[in-house]
Design an enzyme around this catalytic site. Structure first.
Site, PDB file in Angstrom:
ATOM      1  N   TYR A  16      64.586  31.783   5.218  1.00  0.00           N
ATOM      2  CA  TYR A  16      63.660  31.555   4.015  1.00  0.00           C
ATOM      3  C   TYR A  16      63.557  31.598   2.677  1.00  0.00           C
ATOM      4  O   TYR A  16      62.937  31.369   1.505  1.00  0.00           O
ATOM      5  CB  TYR A  16      62.253  32.215   4.605  1.00  0.00           C
ATOM      6  CG  TYR A  16      61.718  32.025   5.739  1.00  0.00           C
ATOM      7  CD1 TYR A  16      61.018  30.573   6.252  1.00  0.00           C
ATOM      8  CD2 TYR A  16      61.778  32.939   6.819  1.00  0.00           C
ATOM      9  CE1 TYR A  16      60.731  30.458   7.516  1.00  0.00           C
ATOM     10  CE2 TYR A  16      61.280  32.758   8.251  1.00  0.00           C
ATOM     11  CZ  TYR A  16      60.876  31.511   8.418  1.00  0.00           C
ATOM     12  OH  TYR A  16      60.426  31.277   9.593  1.00  0.00           O
ATOM     13  N   HIS A  21      58.080  27.887  -0.375  1.00  0.00           N
ATOM     14  CA  HIS A  21      57.074  29.003   0.076  1.00  0.00           C
ATOM     15  C   HIS A  21      57.459  30.210  -0.380  1.00  0.00           C
ATOM     16  O   HIS A  21      56.499  31.332  -0.304  1.00  0.00           O
ATOM     17  CB  HIS A  21      57.126  28.828   1.558  1.00  0.00           C
ATOM     18  CG  HIS A  21      55.759  29.050   2.339  1.00  0.00           C
ATOM     19  ND1 HIS A  21      54.385  28.853   1.744  1.00  0.00           N
ATOM     20  CD2 HIS A  21      55.090  29.442   3.385  1.00  0.00           C
ATOM     21  CE1 HIS A  21      53.387  28.999   2.116  1.00  0.00           C
ATOM     22  NE2 HIS A  21      53.831  29.521   3.434  1.00  0.00           N
ATOM     23  N   ASN A  67      51.502  34.838   6.979  1.00  0.00           N
ATOM     24  CA  ASN A  67      50.061  34.565   7.324  1.00  0.00           C
ATOM     25  C   ASN A  67      49.548  35.914   7.679  1.00  0.00           C
ATOM     26  O   ASN A  67      48.335  35.993   7.995  1.00  0.00           O
ATOM     27  CB  ASN A  67      49.990  33.725   8.494  1.00  0.00           C
ATOM     28  CG  ASN A  67      50.487  32.421   8.139  1.00  0.00           C
ATOM     29  OD1 ASN A  67      50.739  31.940   6.829  1.00  0.00           O
ATOM     30  ND2 ASN A  67      50.838  31.628   9.240  1.00  0.00           N
ATOM     31  N   ASP A  92      52.815  30.339  -4.118  1.00  0.00           N
ATOM     32  CA  ASP A  92      53.093  29.030  -4.178  1.00  0.00           C
ATOM     33  C   ASP A  92      51.629  28.007  -4.090  1.00  0.00           C
ATOM     34  O   ASP A  92      50.659  28.497  -3.501  1.00  0.00           O
ATOM     35  CB  ASP A  92      54.215  28.253  -3.068  1.00  0.00           C
ATOM     36  CG  ASP A  92      53.579  28.389  -1.821  1.00  0.00           C
ATOM     37  OD1 ASP A  92      53.350  29.594  -1.275  1.00  0.00           O
ATOM     38  OD2 ASP A  92      53.446  27.491  -0.913  1.00  0.00           O
ATOM     39  N   ASN A 113      47.394  30.120   3.709  1.00  0.00           N
ATOM     40  CA  ASN A 113      47.214  31.149   4.879  1.00  0.00           C
ATOM     41  C   ASN A 113      47.438  32.440   4.706  1.00  0.00           C
ATOM     42  O   ASN A 113      46.678  33.182   4.922  1.00  0.00           O
ATOM     43  CB  ASN A 113      48.298  30.746   6.069  1.00  0.00           C
ATOM     44  CG  ASN A 113      47.760  29.374   6.677  1.00  0.00           C
ATOM     45  OD1 ASN A 113      46.249  29.002   6.746  1.00  0.00           O
ATOM     46  ND2 ASN A 113      48.469  28.824   7.472  1.00  0.00           N
TER      47      ASN A 113
END
Length: 188
Positions: A16, A21, A67, A92, A113
């Site tokens: 990631y 994100h 989340n 973001d 989220n």
């Protein structure tokens, strides 16, 4: 001494690291480089701290995944005895064109989220959030792939300047407050 908590939202893990994100992590890493601070593993995330003109700033990159960010945010607010009014969450935003900077002092989660979880855990929408526009140039049904995708070459060419501007915004929030910062940085 006035204390602040700046939280960059993202997901942990090498897969990631360079995704859209994870812009919250990327902006805090840029702040760390600019202020010679170093993130260290701590409870519920990586934490770094620095002082800026008489203000104490704790920076947090939650390790709870996007989340479930609320638990980490609440823990560090309580641990450091920082009021929610001095919380700034960096995230973001699909609804803003790439590189657009937008600071708000309250509002909805906008379908994000991470913000949704923070609002549920804190029980309020009245906290500052700094949204970095990632654009929405994806086809129908491709939102997840886009958000979890890496920056385009074109975006990468201007990323350094956008990160510098983002660090200026963070410092302005701490030193000058939300109103002045919004007037100076929103839509730039």
């Amino acid at each position: 001494m006035k204390k602040f908590l700046i939280v960059g939202l993202g997901n942990i893990g090498a897969e990631y690291a360079h995704t859209r994100h994870n812009i919250g992590f990327k902006i805090l890493d840029h702040l760390a480089a600019a202020t010679d601070m170093e993130f260290q593993p701590a409870r519920l995330g990586d934490v770094a701290a620095f002082r800026l003109k008489g203000r104490a700033i704790t920076c947090l990159k939650p390790s709870t995944y996007m989340n479930r960010s609320g638990k980490a945010v609440k823990y560090w607010l309580e641990k450091e005895k920082i009021p929610v009014s001095n919380l700034l969450v960096v995230t973001d935003d699909l609804n803003l064109p790439y590189g657009t900077l937008r600071l708000k002092t309250k509002g909805s989660d906008g379908g994000h989220n991470g913000l949704k979880d923070i609002q549920q855990v804190l029980g309020t929408t009245a906290y500052a959030r700094f949204r970095f526009g990632i654009g929405n140039t994806f086809g129908k049904g491709q939102q997840v792939d886009y958000v979890l995708g890496e920056w385009s070459e074109e975006e990468g060419e201007t990323m350094g300047e956008r990160l510098d501007r983002s660090v200026e915004l963070l410092k302005s929030f701490v030193l000058a407050g939300a109103s002045i910062t919004m007037n100076q940085f929103n839509n730039t």
